[in-house]
Write a protein that holds these residues in place. Structure first.
Motif, PDB file in Angstrom:
ATOM      1  N   GLY A   1       0.837  -1.194   0.000  1.00 25.46           N
ATOM      2  CA  GLY A   1       0.000   0.000   0.000  1.00 25.46           C
ATOM      3  C   GLY A   1       0.871   1.243   0.000  1.00 25.46           C
ATOM      4  O   GLY A   1       1.761   1.391  -0.827  1.00 25.46           O
ATOM      5  N   GLU A   2       0.634   2.121   0.961  1.00 23.58           N
ATOM      6  CA  GLU A   2       1.398   3.362   1.049  1.00 23.58           C
ATOM      7  C   GLU A   2       2.697   3.196   1.833  1.00 23.58           C
ATOM      8  O   GLU A   2       3.499   4.116   1.915  1.00 23.58           O
ATOM      9  N   PHE A   3       2.900   2.035   2.420  1.00 25.43           N
ATOM     10  CA  PHE A   3       4.075   1.794   3.249  1.00 25.43           C
ATOM     11  C   PHE A   3       5.215   1.246   2.394  1.00 25.43           C
ATOM     12  O   PHE A   3       5.023   0.345   1.587  1.00 25.43           O
ATOM     13  N   SER A   4       6.401   1.812   2.576  1.00 23.37           N
ATOM     14  CA  SER A   4       7.594   1.359   1.856  1.00 23.37           C
ATOM     15  C   SER A   4       8.744   1.226   2.845  1.00 23.37           C
ATOM     16  O   SER A   4       8.929   2.094   3.709  1.00 23.37           O
ATOM     17  N   LEU A   5       9.512   0.158   2.724  1.00 24.62           N
ATOM     18  CA  LEU A   5      10.645  -0.087   3.609  1.00 24.62           C
ATOM     19  C   LEU A   5      11.847  -0.505   2.780  1.00 24.62           C
ATOM     20  O   LEU A   5      11.767  -1.472   2.018  1.00 24.62           O
ATOM     21  N   THR A   6      12.937   0.238   2.921  1.00 27.47           N
ATOM     22  CA  THR A   6      14.200  -0.139   2.293  1.00 27.47           C
ATOM     23  C   THR A   6      15.127  -0.630   3.392  1.00 27.47           C
ATOM     24  O   THR A   6      15.335   0.071   4.387  1.00 27.47           O
ATOM     25  N   VAL A   7      15.657  -1.812   3.226  1.00 27.13           N
ATOM     26  CA  VAL A   7      16.539  -2.423   4.215  1.00 27.13           C
ATOM     27  C   VAL A   7      17.952  -1.922   3.915  1.00 27.13           C
ATOM     28  O   VAL A   7      18.711  -2.537   3.168  1.00 27.13           O
ATOM     29  N   GLU A   8      18.278  -0.765   4.489  1.00 19.54           N
ATOM     30  CA  GLU A   8      19.529  -0.065   4.220  1.00 19.54           C
ATOM     31  C   GLU A   8      20.740  -0.809   4.789  1.00 19.54           C
ATOM     32  O   GLU A   8      20.750  -1.165   5.972  1.00 19.54           O
ATOM     33  N   GLU A   9      21.737  -1.015   3.958  1.00 21.05           N
ATOM     34  CA  GLU A   9      22.967  -1.666   4.413  1.00 21.05           C
ATOM     35  C   GLU A   9      23.631  -0.871   5.527  1.00 21.05           C
ATOM     36  O   GLU A   9      24.161  -1.440   6.479  1.00 21.05           O
ATOM     37  N   GLU A  10      23.591   0.450   5.433  1.00 20.83           N
ATOM     38  CA  GLU A  10      24.222   1.301   6.448  1.00 20.83           C
ATOM     39  C   GLU A  10      23.623   1.059   7.835  1.00 20.83           C
ATOM     40  O   GLU A  10      24.323   1.047   8.836  1.00 20.83           O
ATOM     41  N   PHE A  11      22.313   0.837   7.904  1.00 20.09           N
ATOM     42  CA  PHE A  11      21.647   0.646   9.196  1.00 20.09           C
ATOM     43  C   PHE A  11      21.697  -0.810   9.654  1.00 20.09           C
ATOM     44  O   PHE A  11      21.930  -1.092  10.832  1.00 20.09           O
ATOM     45  N   TYR A  12      21.448  -1.745   8.747  1.00 20.01           N
ATOM     46  CA  TYR A  12      21.318  -3.150   9.133  1.00 20.01           C
ATOM     47  C   TYR A  12      22.614  -3.957   9.024  1.00 20.01           C
ATOM     48  O   TYR A  12      22.730  -4.997   9.674  1.00 20.01           O
ATOM     49  N   ALA A  13      23.570  -3.530   8.220  1.00 22.37           N
ATOM     50  CA  ALA A  13      24.751  -4.375   8.001  1.00 22.37           C
ATOM     51  C   ALA A  13      26.058  -3.774   8.501  1.00 22.37           C
ATOM     52  O   ALA A  13      27.002  -4.509   8.779  1.00 22.37           O
ATOM     53  N   GLU A  14      26.120  -2.445   8.614  1.00 22.18           N
ATOM     54  CA  GLU A  14      27.356  -1.823   9.071  1.00 22.18           C
ATOM     55  C   GLU A  14      27.633  -2.266  10.508  1.00 22.18           C
ATOM     56  O   GLU A  14      26.789  -2.121  11.388  1.00 22.18           O
ATOM     57  N   ASP A  15      28.775  -2.842  10.739  1.00 27.46           N
ATOM     58  CA  ASP A  15      29.184  -3.360  12.050  1.00 27.46           C
ATOM     59  C   ASP A  15      28.311  -4.526  12.528  1.00 27.46           C
ATOM     60  O   ASP A  15      28.285  -4.839  13.719  1.00 27.46           O
ATOM     61  N   ALA A  16      27.586  -5.167  11.625  1.00 23.03           N
ATOM     62  CA  ALA A  16      26.719  -6.287  11.998  1.00 23.03           C
ATOM     63  C   ALA A  16      27.527  -7.576  12.117  1.00 23.03           C
ATOM     64  O   ALA A  16      28.586  -7.725  11.518  1.00 23.03           O
ATOM     65  N   ALA A  17      26.991  -8.488  12.897  1.00 23.63           N
ATOM     66  CA  ALA A  17      27.570  -9.818  13.049  1.00 23.63           C
ATOM     67  C   ALA A  17      26.539 -10.849  12.614  1.00 23.63           C
ATOM     68  O   ALA A  17      25.334 -10.636  12.778  1.00 23.63           O
TER      69      ALA A  17
END
Length: 98
Positions: free
Chosen positions: A29-45
């Motif tokens: 619908g009107e909701f959109s979500l981008t799974v940003e590498e900067e937020f989810y993957a930077e320094d991730a384990a």
């Protein structure tokens, strides 16, 4: 799953996502979500179910994306199934402790 823990002034911020959704954009619908590498993957384990559940137990705020990650959050009682957003090929949930 990819897991990131960040200390903030408001407490621990946890972000967790399934690896296969990283960099993707999902819409419903009107909701959109981008799974940003900067937020989810930077320094991730890389994390298994036990590590994700442990992080969610300590979290003040959490952003959770992906079928597996959301399933862990629901199965361990951190997120109510009725609050999960279905975004076509993936799922999204948030956790906020006051």
């Amino acid at each position: 799953m990819l897991l990131t823990e960040r200390e903030t002034n408001e407490g621990l911020l946890v972000s967790v996502c399934d690896r296969d959704v990283l960099g993707e954009t999902f819409e419903a619908g009107e909701f959109s979500l981008t799974v940003e590498e900067e937020f989810y993957a930077e320094d991730a384990a890389e994390a298994d179910e036990e590590a994700v559940a442990g992080a969610l137990a300590r979290a003040a705020v959490a952003n959770i994306v992906g079928r597996e990650a959301v399933e862990v959050a629901v199965e361990h009682g951190f997120v109510d199934e009725s609050t999960v957003l279905d975004l076509g090929e993936t799922r999204h949930a948030q956790l906020l402790r006051l």
